[in-house]
Design a protein around this motif. Structure first.
Motif: not given
Length: 419
Positions: A165, A170, A173-175, A402
């Protein structure tokens, strides 16, 4: 349950056939973990006072008969060896079991430390999240006196998945994904933490900078999830050694430690409104700042120490439902969960053994030198000058944002209620 034919953590088989909640409990991580550790299915009907359990465990979007809307919390205190880590692992499994259902989804985040690896019993199901700005060294250290030794390994050979991350926003939101168990290592460079704070409505005289105690990262991480979501799913944090994050002795020092305790207090209250639950563990209440302790709604007194019997013994409680010591004599595997009105006694959990006697050590070191304009003004003048001049060492800049790398509770049937 035993780990058959496992002599080292790199021999673990990643559970890639399960994952997020897929409309069938047979495919969930929670069900896979329950079967592995011989945990019976959760049964909320065994508890005499549902406002304690399942009230703390089973989350709801709207107020129900026993569960308040939004996130919940507890603080658990006990001596070393009382089973806090094992209770936390079972609580994590139960959270994933009961809160991933039609109309609900939830992820679990375990606070990782470079010095400890209590989470390794769940390594085959674990998504480990690391800061993208750091080089990572992973070693296995044997604690067997007859077979001492240490060796470097790839983290992907121990856990199911490794992800990197960029910053706290992040991360969420993404992991972080619903239905999964995440082990998160904090970023020692605090990347993005100050931006999260400045985007929030909270106004204290504080800064998050490279050079802060790494435990301050967790304050920014919880703030990021509360302020920026995602809000369509719930998340539970399990934070061991909470006194390191919000110590009673925090002062207005060079790292703004006291101001960050005040910030965490405010975020602690806001968290429940945004589906964030905070379950924290420590050795003694006196280690944890009273500004936060006053906001807790559920408590756990572990075995081997006495529970409070009057409100004057407990900061933040207007009343205590126990009138005698119930916990000093309890064996490991049992504890007391209580609120100001009721208690669950004894609350039990089963054994979740480590796969081997090895300790997993993860070491993070910054791989990207910070820009001269970002030099920590709290460092020495010589250090700042060295950074501005380019210094004598350099780091290759790289981007791992990401990216992911695929790697190779409570026993509700064990007796709740107050009798």
């Amino acid at each position: 349950m035993t780990w058959d034919n496992i002599t080292t953590l790199t021999e673990l088989e990643s559970r890639t056939g399960t994952g997020t909640w897929l409309e069938s409990s047979r495919h969930s991580d929670a069900d896979s973990m329950r079967r592995h550790f011989s945990m019976p299915a959760y049964d909320g009907s065994v508890f005499d006072y549902p406002s304690v359990v399942p009230g703390c465990l089973k989350h709801a979007r709207d107020n129900s008969a026993h569960s308040p809307a939004g996130g919940t919390d507890f603080m658990a205190f006990g001596k070393p060896g009382s089973g806090k880590s094992t209770q936390g692992l079972e609580w994590a499994i139960r959270l994933l079991e009961v809160n991933n259902r039609p109309g609900m989804s939830e992820a679990v985040v375990w606070r990782a430390s470079e010095s400890r690896s209590e989470w390794t019993p769940l390594a085959p199901w674990a998504t480990v999240c690391l800061p993208a700005s750091c080089d990572v060294e992973v070693r296995l250290e044997s604690t067997d006196p007859d077979a001492p030794g240490t060796r470097e390994v790839a983290l992907e050979d121990v856990v199911r998945e490794v992800r990197y991350y960029e910053d706290p926003r992040d991360l969420f939101e993404n992991h972080v994904e619903a239905g999964k168990f995440h082990v998160v290592y904090p970023d020692p460079q605090m990347r993005g933490c100050q931006a999260v704070y400045e985007d929030s409505p909270h106004r204290y005289d504080l800064e998050f900078t490279d050079g802060d105690p790494v435990d301050h990262w967790w304050i920014a991480a919880v703030l990021a999830r509360v302020e920026h979501g995602p809000f369509h799913e719930f998340v539970s944090f399990l934070i061991d050694e909470v006194g390191d994050v919000i110590p009673q002795g925090a002062s207005k020092d060079a790292f703004d430690s006291y101001q960050k305790v005040e910030l965490f207090r405010d975020v602690y209250v806001d968290a429940r409104k945004f589906g964030v639950s905070l379950y924290t563990y420590g050795h003694s209440p006196e280690d944890v700042h009273e500004k936060v302790r006053r906001k807790v709604r559920w408590y756990i007194t572990m075995n081997g120490i006495a529970n409070p019997t009057k409100a004057s013994q407990w900061v933040g409680a207007n009343s205590v439902p126990m009138d005698r010591d119930l916990t000093s004599h309890l064996p490991v595997g049992k504890c007391l969960m209580w609120t100001e009105t009721n208690f669950c006694y004894p609350l039990s959990w089963g054994d979740i053994p480590k796969p081997t006697d090895e300790e997993l050590r993860v070491r993070l070191s910054p791989a990207v030198q910070k820009d001269a304009s970002d030099a920590d003004d709290r460092s020495s003048g010589d250090e700042a000058e060295a950074i501005a001049d380019g210094g004598t060492t350099s780091f290759d800049r790289f981007d791992r944002s990401s990216t992911s790398s695929e790697g190779a509770g409570v026993d509700a049937t064990g007796g709740g209620g107050s009798s």
